[in-house]
Write a protein that holds these residues in place. Structure first.
Motif, short mmCIF file in Angstrom:
data_model
loop_
_atom_site.label_atom_id
_atom_site.label_comp_id
_atom_site.label_asym_id
_atom_site.label_seq_id
_atom_site.Cartn_x
_atom_site.Cartn_y
_atom_site.Cartn_z
N LEU A 205 7.47 24.52 44.93
CA LEU A 205 7.79 23.76 46.13
C LEU A 205 8.18 22.32 45.78
O LEU A 205 9.15 21.79 46.32
N LEU A 206 7.48 21.71 44.88
CA LEU A 206 7.78 20.35 44.43
C LEU A 206 9.14 20.30 43.73
O LEU A 206 9.94 19.39 43.96
N SER A 207 9.44 21.28 42.89
CA SER A 207 10.73 21.34 42.20
C SER A 207 11.88 21.48 43.20
O SER A 207 12.92 20.82 43.07
N LEU A 208 11.71 22.34 44.19
CA LEU A 208 12.74 22.51 45.22
C LEU A 208 12.95 21.24 46.02
O LEU A 208 14.08 20.89 46.36
N ALA A 209 11.87 20.54 46.30
CA ALA A 209 11.97 19.28 47.03
C ALA A 209 12.76 18.25 46.22
O ALA A 209 13.62 17.54 46.76
N GLY B 144 16.40 19.18 46.22
CA GLY B 144 16.97 18.88 47.53
C GLY B 144 17.27 17.40 47.70
O GLY B 144 18.32 17.02 48.22
N VAL B 145 16.35 16.55 47.27
CA VAL B 145 16.54 15.10 47.37
C VAL B 145 17.72 14.66 46.50
O VAL B 145 18.56 13.86 46.93
N VAL B 146 17.81 15.19 45.29
CA VAL B 146 18.91 14.84 44.39
C VAL B 146 20.24 15.30 44.98
O VAL B 146 21.23 14.57 44.98
N ALA B 147 20.27 16.51 45.53
CA ALA B 147 21.51 17.02 46.14
C ALA B 147 21.91 16.17 47.34
O ALA B 147 23.09 15.82 47.51
N LEU B 148 20.96 15.83 48.17
CA LEU B 148 21.25 14.99 49.34
C LEU B 148 21.74 13.61 48.91
O LEU B 148 22.70 13.09 49.46
N ALA B 149 21.10 13.02 47.92
CA ALA B 149 21.52 11.71 47.43
C ALA B 149 22.93 11.77 46.86
O ALA B 149 23.75 10.87 47.08
#
Length: 148
Positions: free
Chosen positions: A6-10, A13-18
């Motif tokens: 879950l932490l890895s996916l988060a 996701g943050v890197v992709a959004l950024a």
């Protein structure tokens, strides 16, 4: 194990959004730079179509008043600096201006060659930031081999 996943996916996701946000900001900057580049070209075309107008850069502003601004301008074609009076206008240092006006006696500076700019005689202007944007676009075009 589940918490690590879950932490890895988060993080992903943050890197992709950024990445998406930064790419959109960069694309927006490129579009804005292109607009200012077009405006700069328009100023040059206007100068060519108006033989009585000349481009000058505000070298220094040394007095602001309610009725106008005293400044030193540097003519783009020659580099010669000249005292000027902008009636009803407030240019800033570094601004690029397409001007009409007339030279005359300057009682404050005792100069016979002050350039007087009346309202409506600043035909076009570009701030320092707009000039930088146009230069960035010009540089991008040169780097990709695109010529005007």
């Amino acid at each position: 194990m589940f918490l690590n996943l879950l932490l890895s996916l988060a993080i992903v996701g943050v890197v992709a959004l950024a990445t998406i946000v930064l790419r959109r900001l960069k694309n927006r900057q490129v579009r804005q730079d292109a607009l200012w580049f077009g405006y700069e070209q328009h100023m040059n075309e206007l100068r060519e179509a108006s033989p009585e107008a000349e481009m000058a850069r505000v070298a220094q502003v040394y007095q602001r008043a309610k009725s106008g601004t005293k400044a030193v301008i540097a003519w783009e074609r020659t580099g010669v600096e000249q005292d000027s009076w902008f009636e009803g206008a407030n240019p800033s240092p570094g601004d690029l201006l397409l001007l009409r006006g007339s030279a005359g006696w300057g009682p404050d500076s005792a100069s016979p060659n002050v350039f007087y700019v009346a309202p409506g005689q600043v035909l076009s202007s570009m701030t320092v930031e707009a000039q930088a944007a146009a230069a960035r676009h010009r540089h991008r075009r040169a780097a990709t081999g695109v010529t005007p």
